[in-house]
Structures are given as structure tokens and as C-alpha cells.
Design an enzyme around this catalytic site. Structure first.
Site, PDB file in Angstrom:
ATOM      1  CG  HIS A   1      -6.002  -2.412  -4.789  1.00  0.00           C
ATOM      2  ND1 HIS A   1      -5.996  -1.552  -3.720  1.00  0.00           N
ATOM      3  CD2 HIS A   1      -4.990  -2.017  -5.594  1.00  0.00           C
ATOM      4  CE1 HIS A   1      -5.033  -0.664  -3.881  1.00  0.00           C
ATOM      5  NE2 HIS A   1      -4.397  -0.923  -5.008  1.00  0.00           N
TER       6      HIS A   1
ATOM      7  CD  GLN B   1       5.289  10.097 -10.629  1.00  0.00           C
ATOM      8  OE1 GLN B   1       4.126  10.411 -10.821  1.00  0.00           O
ATOM      9  NE2 GLN B   1       5.622   8.927 -10.118  1.00  0.00           N
TER      10      GLN B   1
ATOM     11  CG  ASP C   1      -4.265   0.767  -8.250  1.00  0.00           C
ATOM     12  OD1 ASP C   1      -3.726   0.998  -7.145  1.00  0.00           O
ATOM     13  OD2 ASP C   1      -3.856  -0.118  -9.026  1.00  0.00           O
TER      14      ASP C   1
ATOM     15  CG  HIS D   1       2.612  -1.477  -4.087  1.00  0.00           C
ATOM     16  ND1 HIS D   1       3.664  -1.265  -4.933  1.00  0.00           N
ATOM     17  CD2 HIS D   1       1.485  -1.220  -4.805  1.00  0.00           C
ATOM     18  CE1 HIS D   1       3.204  -0.906  -6.127  1.00  0.00           C
ATOM     19  NE2 HIS D   1       1.888  -0.859  -6.085  1.00  0.00           N
ATOM     20  CG  ASN D   2       2.505   1.616   2.542  1.00  0.00           C
ATOM     21  OD1 ASN D   2       1.446   2.229   2.449  1.00  0.00           O
ATOM     22  ND2 ASN D   2       3.687   2.190   2.368  1.00  0.00           N
ATOM     23  CB  SER D   3      -2.043  -0.616   5.262  1.00  0.00           C
ATOM     24  OG  SER D   3      -1.345   0.160   6.207  1.00  0.00           O
ATOM     25  CB  VAL D   4      -0.424   4.641   3.763  1.00  0.00           C
ATOM     26  CG1 VAL D   4      -0.881   6.083   3.626  1.00  0.00           C
ATOM     27  CG2 VAL D   4       0.094   4.378   5.165  1.00  0.00           C
TER      28      VAL D   4
HETATM   29 ZN   LIG Z   1      -2.572  -0.330  -5.878  1.00  0.00          ZN
END
Ligand SMILES: [Zn+2]
Ligand SMILES: *[C@@H]1O[C@H](CO)[C@@H](O)[C@H](O)[C@H]1NC(C)=O
Ligand SMILES: *[C@@H]1O[C@H](CO)[C@@H](O)[C@H](O)[C@H]1NC(C)=O
Length: 316
Positions: free
Chosen positions: A86, A247, A196, A46-49
Site C-alpha cells: 500500500h 500525535q 494503516d 514509510h519503509n518496508s517495516v
Molecule cells: Zn501506510
């Protein structure tokens, strides 16, 4: 990692939104720099990438013919801003963790969509701090903030069934009318939800890396829980979970149902390609599961052609 800034700036320009909304370039840049900085770049996932990845996917969905011809500039602006913000200031742990550790955010948002509310309020904070929309009538900018919230809150995975049933009902009844503002907003929510969680719909080499990153983040949470003698959250125990089983479960119960409906709504080459990747990626994870997959492997040996299903086949 400047990709989120440059990508979002590129897209705002590409859609002509800077001119249309008479946005001040200095404020736009400052806003995007702050957005980038509010992501925790030491989070494995959960980072900017991830935010840039979701923004890119959102752009692809906004370009789908059905949406492209009905969306207003305001819808596009909100869709892109929601995608970019988001997961703002995501702490790298999930809501159950925040609740059981009595985190102030859990108290603030009463244990409900805790992270998503925080991402939204953080985005609103940055919009106000940079005065990005301060030249618009107050009514309009408040409305933008509200809609941004409704889009970001739709990304709460625990509410997926609610959104998915509503989408399915609309598709069954063929009553989605994209001339209607509230229907368009609903479709934007669904598009953002797809963006997302579209990792499993990317080609294997990319998809696999995202899977490794997200599992690393889950297992890290599990390690903290063990260290503090808390109950280890589902999917977070590196001793009992594997990337493959995390997964396969995610694809089967969350991603496939969502993208199957999305492909009904927008039956395009892109949607079919995404379903095709999903099918192949799931088969690849299944092939990596030595024990449990035995039954399936036996079936595949008997009938080798079963792996050569045409792209987009929903046999998975
Ligand atoms: Zn997300
Ligand atoms: C949130 O959940 C925790 C743990 O179940 C509970 O102790 C707390 O009272 C809840 N807070 C609210 C506002 O419901
Ligand atoms: C738009 O859709 C909503 C929800 O289905 C409905 O309540 C509303 O009357 C519609 N608006 C128009 C202008 O048709």
C-alpha cells in the site's frame, strides 16, 4: 530488513492461498523481494517495516470473527497484498510537496491521490513483471488489479471523512450484509484504513517509536521546504510542532473517530484493547505537553481516579 518478505510469505501459506490460487513459489518469492526493494528503507517511516506492520495488523482484523466467517479466499489474498504494497515506492514526502514541486507524479495523477495511485500502479507493475497471476484468466487478474487499486486508494487520509460517513451510515442503518461482494469490499477498505493508522492503538513502547519515526519524516520534509524557500507544510515544522502535539491532533481527529466506528462494527476484545491503548497513549502525550496541558493536569489532580478509567472507555 527481510521482515516484510517472510511475514507475507508466512501469511500466504497460513491462509492456504499459495495452494488455492496455485501460485508458483518462485514467482511469489520474486514478487515479495521486489516489493521489499521498492520501499525506500532510508525513509524514517514509510519503509518496508511500516508495510510489514500494516500487513500484520490487517491479518489480525481479517481474523476477527465477523470477517473471518464471511471473507472469501480472494478477499484475504487481496487484503494481504494490498497491505504489503500500500505504500510502495513512497518518496518520504507528502502529496502537497509533490504538487508544489511540480513532481512528475503530481502531473501524471492530476494532483489526486497522487501517492496512492503511484503505490497501486507500482504494485500492478510488479504483479505483471513477475507474472504472479499469469496463470489465471485475464478477466480475473484484471479484476484483482482493480480491487487492489480500490483498497490502496482508500488509504488516502484526505478522503477519510467520505469513507467514515459511509461506514457510520451503514452501522446506523445496520444494513451491512457481508454476503454482498461490494459490502465485503467496503469492509476490507475500512480494515486496511485501520491497519494503516493503527500505530496509536499499539502498546505505548511501540506506539511511541512509530510516532518518533513519522515525525522525523515530517520534519525532514519541513527542512527541505525551508532549504528551498517553500512554504513549510502543516505538521512539518520542527520549530513550531512537537511530536506530542502532532500525535494528539492525529489521534483526536483521525484515529479515534475511525477506531470508534470499527469497534461498533467489530465489538471484540481486540477492538476494545486498541481503544484502551489509544486512550492511554493520548494521556501519555498529553502529560508530556508542559504548557497547553495545564488545564487538563489540574483536572487530573483534583480527580486522580480519572486516569484509571476502565479499558475501552471512550472518555478520552
Ligand atoms: Zn501506510
Ligand atoms: C496541480 O496543482 C498545481 C498547483 O496548484 C497546478 O499548477 C497544476 O495545474 C495542477 N495540475 C492539474 C493537472 O490539475
Ligand atoms: C450489494 O450491495 C450493493 C450496494 O449496497 C447493492 O447495490 C447491490 O444490489 C447488492 N447486491 C446484492 C446481490 O444484494
Amino acid at each position: 530488513m527481510i521482515c516484510l518478505i517472510s511475514l507475507t510469505l508466512y501469511l500466504l501459506t497460513h491462509y492456504g492461498l499459495i495452494e488455492l490460487f496455485q501460485l508458483d513459489m518462485v514467482k511469489v518469492r520474486r514478487f515479495l523481494v521486489l516489493v521489499q526493494e521498492d520501499y525506500h528503507n532510508h525513509n524514517p517511516y514509510h519503509n518496508s517495516v511500516h508495510a510489514a506492520d500494516v500487513t500484520q495488523a490487517m491479518h489480525c482484523y481479517l481474523k476477527e470473527p465477523k470477517l473471518a466467517k464471511s471473507l472469501t479466499s480472494c478477499d484475504v489474498l487481496l487484503g494481504l497484498l494490498a497491505a504489503a504494497t500500500h505504500d510502495l515506492d513512497h518518496p518520504g514526502v507528502n502529496q502537497p510537496f509533490l504538487v508544489k514541486t511540480n513532481h512528475y507524479l503530481a502531473a501524471l495523477y492530476r494532483n489526486t491521490s497522487v501517492l496512492e495511485n503511484h503505490h497501486w500502479r507500482s504494485a500492478v507493475g510488479l504483479l505483471r513483471e513477475t507474472e504472479l497471476f499469469s496463470h489465471l484468466p485475464t478477466e480475473d487478474s484484471l479484476n484483482m488489479e482493480r480491487q487492489l487499486g480500490s483498497l490502496i486508494l482508500a488509504t488516502d487520509i484526505s478522503r477519510q471523512n467520505e469513507y467514515l460517513s459511509k461506514f457510520r451510515t451503514h452501522l446506523d442503518q445496520e444494513d451491512l450484509c457481508l454476503g454482498n461482494t461490494s459490502h465485503r469490499h467496503f469492509v476490507l477498505q475500512m480494515a486496511l484504513k485501520c491497519a494503516d493508522i493503527c500505530n496509536p492503538c499499539r502498546p505505548w513502547e511501540l506506539s511511541k517509536q512509530w510516532s518518533e519515526k513519522v515525525t522525523e519524516e515530517f520534519f525532514h520534509q519541513g527542512d527541505i521546504e525551508k532549504k528551498h524557500k517553500l512554504e513549510v507544510s502543516p505538521l512539518c515544522d520542527s520549530e513550531t510542532n512537537s511530536i506530542a502535539d502532532v500525535q494528539i491532533g492525529f489521534m483526536t481527529y483521525v484515529v479515534e473517530p475511525l477506531f470508534a466506528e470499527w469497534a461498533r462494527f467489530s465489538d471484540t476484545r481486540l477492538s476494545q484493547t486498541m481503544l484502551g491503548h489509544l486512550c492511554l497513549n493520548k494521556a501519555s502525550w498529553n502529560a508530556m505537553q508542559p504548557e497547553e496541558a495545564e488545564g487538563e493536569q489540574a483536572a487530573a489532580t483534583e480527580e486522580p481516579s480519572s486516569r484509571a478509567l476502565p479499558q475501552g472507555s471512550q472518555e478520552c
